[in-house]
Scaffold this motif. Structure first.
Motif, PDB file in Angstrom:
ATOM      1  N   LEU A 170     -11.438 -38.747 -11.199  1.00 18.89           N
ATOM      2  CA  LEU A 170     -10.937 -38.511 -12.556  1.00 18.89           C
ATOM      3  C   LEU A 170     -10.605 -37.055 -12.807  1.00 18.89           C
ATOM      4  O   LEU A 170      -9.552 -36.730 -13.368  1.00 18.89           O
ATOM      5  CB  LEU A 170     -11.968 -38.991 -13.579  1.00 18.89           C
ATOM      6  CG  LEU A 170     -12.264 -40.489 -13.601  1.00 18.89           C
ATOM      7  CD1 LEU A 170     -13.154 -40.830 -14.784  1.00 18.89           C
ATOM      8  CD2 LEU A 170     -10.982 -41.300 -13.652  1.00 18.89           C
ATOM      9  N   MET A 171     -11.476 -36.151 -12.431  1.00 20.28           N
ATOM     10  CA  MET A 171     -11.246 -34.746 -12.731  1.00 20.28           C
ATOM     11  C   MET A 171     -10.117 -34.186 -11.880  1.00 20.28           C
ATOM     12  O   MET A 171      -9.302 -33.376 -12.352  1.00 20.28           O
ATOM     13  CB  MET A 171     -12.527 -33.940 -12.524  1.00 20.28           C
ATOM     14  CG  MET A 171     -13.694 -34.421 -13.378  1.00 20.28           C
ATOM     15  SD  MET A 171     -13.258 -34.658 -15.113  1.00 20.28           S
ATOM     16  CE  MET A 171     -12.777 -33.012 -15.594  1.00 20.28           C
ATOM     17  N   GLU A 172     -10.035 -34.616 -10.635  1.00 18.96           N
ATOM     18  CA  GLU A 172      -8.932 -34.164  -9.785  1.00 18.96           C
ATOM     19  C   GLU A 172      -7.597 -34.620 -10.362  1.00 18.96           C
ATOM     20  O   GLU A 172      -6.621 -33.857 -10.389  1.00 18.96           O
ATOM     21  CB  GLU A 172      -9.111 -34.704  -8.367  1.00 18.96           C
ATOM     22  CG  GLU A 172      -8.009 -34.271  -7.414  1.00 18.96           C
ATOM     23  CD  GLU A 172      -8.245 -34.770  -5.994  1.00 18.96           C
ATOM     24  OE1 GLU A 172      -7.246 -34.905  -5.247  1.00 18.96           O
ATOM     25  OE2 GLU A 172      -9.413 -35.027  -5.645  1.00 18.96           O
ATOM     26  N   ARG A 173      -7.540 -35.849 -10.849  1.00 20.09           N
ATOM     27  CA  ARG A 173      -6.308 -36.356 -11.437  1.00 20.09           C
ATOM     28  C   ARG A 173      -5.968 -35.650 -12.741  1.00 20.09           C
ATOM     29  O   ARG A 173      -4.796 -35.536 -13.107  1.00 20.09           O
ATOM     30  CB  ARG A 173      -6.423 -37.866 -11.682  1.00 20.09           C
ATOM     31  CG  ARG A 173      -6.453 -38.673 -10.406  1.00 20.09           C
ATOM     32  CD  ARG A 173      -6.598 -40.158 -10.677  1.00 20.09           C
ATOM     33  NE  ARG A 173      -6.581 -40.892  -9.426  1.00 20.09           N
ATOM     34  CZ  ARG A 173      -5.483 -41.279  -8.796  1.00 20.09           C
ATOM     35  NH1 ARG A 173      -4.298 -41.016  -9.325  1.00 20.09           N
ATOM     36  NH2 ARG A 173      -5.548 -41.934  -7.662  1.00 20.09           N
ATOM     37  N   GLY A 175      -3.333 -36.766 -18.845  1.00 20.91           N
ATOM     38  CA  GLY A 175      -2.909 -38.014 -18.234  1.00 20.91           C
ATOM     39  C   GLY A 175      -3.472 -38.157 -16.830  1.00 20.91           C
ATOM     40  O   GLY A 175      -3.594 -37.177 -16.098  1.00 20.91           O
ATOM     41  N   LEU A 176      -3.800 -39.385 -16.443  1.00 19.86           N
ATOM     42  CA  LEU A 176      -4.375 -39.631 -15.126  1.00 19.86           C
ATOM     43  C   LEU A 176      -3.366 -40.243 -14.157  1.00 19.86           C
ATOM     44  O   LEU A 176      -3.678 -40.434 -12.989  1.00 19.86           O
ATOM     45  CB  LEU A 176      -5.594 -40.557 -15.245  1.00 19.86           C
ATOM     46  CG  LEU A 176      -6.762 -39.989 -16.052  1.00 19.86           C
ATOM     47  CD1 LEU A 176      -7.904 -41.001 -16.117  1.00 19.86           C
ATOM     48  CD2 LEU A 176      -7.262 -38.676 -15.463  1.00 19.86           C
ATOM     49  N   GLY A 177      -2.158 -40.535 -14.658  1.00 19.88           N
ATOM     50  CA  GLY A 177      -1.120 -41.044 -13.773  1.00 19.88           C
ATOM     51  C   GLY A 177      -0.624 -39.966 -12.831  1.00 19.88           C
ATOM     52  O   GLY A 177      -0.789 -38.769 -13.084  1.00 19.88           O
ATOM     53  N   GLN A 178       0.014 -40.366 -11.743  1.00 16.34           N
ATOM     54  CA  GLN A 178       0.444 -39.421 -10.720  1.00 16.34           C
ATOM     55  C   GLN A 178       1.399 -38.375 -11.280  1.00 16.34           C
ATOM     56  O   GLN A 178       1.341 -37.198 -10.922  1.00 16.34           O
ATOM     57  CB  GLN A 178       1.114 -40.176  -9.567  1.00 16.34           C
ATOM     58  CG  GLN A 178       1.400 -39.323  -8.350  1.00 16.34           C
ATOM     59  CD  GLN A 178       0.132 -38.757  -7.718  1.00 16.34           C
ATOM     60  OE1 GLN A 178      -0.882 -39.455  -7.642  1.00 16.34           O
ATOM     61  NE2 GLN A 178       0.176 -37.497  -7.294  1.00 16.34           N
ATOM     62  N   SER A 179       2.292 -38.790 -12.196  1.00 13.18           N
ATOM     63  CA  SER A 179       3.285 -37.857 -12.744  1.00 13.18           C
ATOM     64  C   SER A 179       2.680 -36.851 -13.697  1.00 13.18           C
ATOM     65  O   SER A 179       3.299 -35.826 -14.001  1.00 13.18           O
ATOM     66  CB  SER A 179       4.394 -38.636 -13.464  1.00 13.18           C
ATOM     67  OG  SER A 179       3.853 -39.356 -14.566  1.00 13.18           O
ATOM     68  N   VAL A 209     -13.972 -39.346 -23.147  1.00 19.07           N
ATOM     69  CA  VAL A 209     -13.575 -40.741 -22.994  1.00 19.07           C
ATOM     70  C   VAL A 209     -12.527 -40.817 -21.895  1.00 19.07           C
ATOM     71  O   VAL A 209     -11.598 -39.996 -21.858  1.00 19.07           O
ATOM     72  CB  VAL A 209     -12.998 -41.309 -24.309  1.00 19.07           C
ATOM     73  CG1 VAL A 209     -12.571 -42.760 -24.122  1.00 19.07           C
ATOM     74  CG2 VAL A 209     -14.017 -41.192 -25.438  1.00 19.07           C
ATOM     75  N   ALA A 210     -12.654 -41.799 -21.003  1.00 20.74           N
ATOM     76  CA  ALA A 210     -11.673 -41.952 -19.926  1.00 20.74           C
ATOM     77  C   ALA A 210     -11.385 -43.423 -19.680  1.00 20.74           C
ATOM     78  O   ALA A 210     -12.283 -44.275 -19.766  1.00 20.74           O
ATOM     79  CB  ALA A 210     -12.177 -41.294 -18.641  1.00 20.74           C
ATOM     80  N   ASN A 211     -10.122 -43.704 -19.391  1.00 22.99           N
ATOM     81  CA  ASN A 211      -9.682 -45.026 -18.971  1.00 22.99           C
ATOM     82  C   ASN A 211      -8.559 -44.818 -17.957  1.00 22.99           C
ATOM     83  O   ASN A 211      -8.210 -43.666 -17.669  1.00 22.99           O
ATOM     84  CB  ASN A 211      -9.232 -45.864 -20.179  1.00 22.99           C
ATOM     85  CG  ASN A 211      -8.155 -45.181 -20.991  1.00 22.99           C
ATOM     86  OD1 ASN A 211      -7.153 -44.723 -20.442  1.00 22.99           O
ATOM     87  ND2 ASN A 211      -8.346 -45.105 -22.304  1.00 22.99           N
ATOM     88  N   PRO A 212      -7.980 -45.863 -17.396  1.00 25.34           N
ATOM     89  CA  PRO A 212      -6.961 -45.636 -16.359  1.00 25.34           C
ATOM     90  C   PRO A 212      -5.745 -44.841 -16.808  1.00 25.34           C
ATOM     91  O   PRO A 212      -5.007 -44.310 -15.970  1.00 25.34           O
ATOM     92  CB  PRO A 212      -6.563 -47.069 -15.959  1.00 25.34           C
ATOM     93  CG  PRO A 212      -7.789 -47.882 -16.224  1.00 25.34           C
ATOM     94  CD  PRO A 212      -8.373 -47.293 -17.472  1.00 25.34           C
ATOM     95  N   ASP A 213      -5.516 -44.742 -18.128  1.00 21.53           N
ATOM     96  CA  ASP A 213      -4.343 -44.019 -18.626  1.00 21.53           C
ATOM     97  C   ASP A 213      -4.588 -42.532 -18.825  1.00 21.53           C
ATOM     98  O   ASP A 213      -3.727 -41.711 -18.519  1.00 21.53           O
ATOM     99  CB  ASP A 213      -3.854 -44.636 -19.941  1.00 21.53           C
ATOM    100  CG  ASP A 213      -3.353 -46.050 -19.759  1.00 21.53           C
ATOM    101  OD1 ASP A 213      -2.727 -46.317 -18.713  1.00 21.53           O
ATOM    102  OD2 ASP A 213      -3.611 -46.896 -20.642  1.00 21.53           O
ATOM    103  N   GLU A 214      -5.747 -42.154 -19.369  1.00 19.15           N
ATOM    104  CA  GLU A 214      -5.952 -40.750 -19.700  1.00 19.15           C
ATOM    105  C   GLU A 214      -7.426 -40.404 -19.837  1.00 19.15           C
ATOM    106  O   GLU A 214      -8.291 -41.273 -19.995  1.00 19.15           O
ATOM    107  CB  GLU A 214      -5.217 -40.385 -20.993  1.00 19.15           C
ATOM    108  CG  GLU A 214      -5.751 -41.055 -22.234  1.00 19.15           C
ATOM    109  CD  GLU A 214      -5.013 -40.614 -23.488  1.00 19.15           C
ATOM    110  OE1 GLU A 214      -4.030 -39.863 -23.392  1.00 19.15           O
ATOM    111  OE2 GLU A 214      -5.428 -41.029 -24.583  1.00 19.15           O
TER     112      GLU A 214
END
Length: 325
Positions: A73-76, A163-167, A137-142
């Motif tokens: 999560l933190m790396e993303r 944002g946690l997405g690749q872009s 708070v974290a989920n697959p989006d952010e």
């Protein structure tokens, strides 16, 4: 290092940790008592695992637990796990297929953490942030961090998102409200002549942070509660009067105000600001300066130590008949 129990009933497999510690790297660990791992149907191919993590410890250690593959999560989010210090409690629910080659997209998760006594100079690069309590708070989006605190001693409430997405890796943003006063501007390296401001207003801000930690801040305010005096123009705004202030600046060693728009009864201007390397106001470049009914011009304003500023009118109109007595 811990104790608990494992059970198999029908097709369900459950491991419950009653007490124990989870290693988080570099010899550190977090208290993981109360965590549960569950496989609802061990015959399913691949089986689906559900992990409910309950952890307590220092923020860096807690985040290290959820920064391992496939989550990272933190790396993303473009942050290291040591971006702040705090006492932290976290509840994380993670669901994933138990298979080789697990990818981030295969995992569903919901993380809620409470961090207390937070200190950081990394959330806003080069600025010291302190807070009694922040929510993560974290989920697959952010990933979100929200709460109240102080930035270089200036009170704020904020919500930071990454944002946690690749872009979106490495970019983040923050929004909120901050006290607007002489202290606020001074904390961000903007030093105005003494007695220019009095009282305190409130401003809304947007902060964008890029992958290289370059930060751009936009701020707007209705100026209520803030008194302003510019003796050289014979102009004064009482704290009760409203107006408008919008500016954007690059945060760094010396502030870079790229756009400044100001309006209040009897005075309006727009332009940009040049600060010296020390952060002292060097020049105010105004594409348009309007004062009462007597001046509508382009101006350059330079402060002079111990005296009134030097005001140069580059062009425009002046009506001396409307000049205040």
């Amino acid at each position: 290092d811990g104790a608990g129990r494992a059970t198999i009933h029908n097709r369900e497999f459950v491991i419950e940790i009653e007490k124990g510690w989870v290693p988080s790297g570099e010899g550190k660990r977090v208290n993981g008592a109360g965590s549960v791992f569950r496989v609802s149907d061990i015959r399913q191919k691949p089986p689906q695992g559900a992990l409910s993590i309950v952890a307590r410890g220092q923020l860096e250690s807690v985040l290290s637990v959820i920064d391992h593959p496939p989550l990272q999560l933190m790396e993303r989010a473009g942050r290291t796990t040591d971006f702040a210090t705090a006492d932290t409690r976290v509840k994380a629910d993670i669901s994933m297929p138990l298979k080789d080659g697990l990818e981030f997209e295969d995992v569903d998760f919901d993380v809620l953490a409470t961090a207390r006594l937070v200190e950081s100079s990394e959330i806003v690069p080069g600025r010291r942030l302190e807070s009694e309590e922040l929510q993560l708070v974290a989920n697959p989006d952010e990933l979100q961090i929200r709460g109240d605190g102080a930035l270089d001693g200036v009170p704020f409430d904020a919500e930071w998102r990454a944002g946690l997405g690749q872009s979106a890796v490495g970019t983040s943003s923050a929004t909120g409200d901050v006290a607007l006063s002489e202290q606020t501007l001074s904390a961000f390296g903007v030093d105005l002549p003494p007695q220019t401001l009095r009282g305190e207003g409130t401003a809304s801000y947007e902060l964008a942070i890029g992958p290289d930690d370059a930060a751009t801040q936009k701020l707007s305010s209705d100026l209520r509660g803030l008194g302003i005096s510019i003796p050289a123009l014979g102009w004064n705004k009482s704290p009760s009067a409203s107006g408008g202030l919008d500016f954007s600046m690059e945060l760094g060693g010396a502030p870079d105000v790229r756009q400044l728009d100001f309006s209040a009864p009897g005075l309006a201007f727009s332009g940009d600001v040049d600060f010296g390397e020390s952060g002292q106001l060097a020049q105010l470049r105004l594409d348009r300066l309007r004062v009462g009914q007597w001046l509508d011009a382009t101006a350059r304003i330079r402060p002079r130590p111990g005296g009134a500023p030097n005001i140069s009118l580059v062009g425009g109109q002046m009506d001396l008949r409307a000049l205040p007595s």
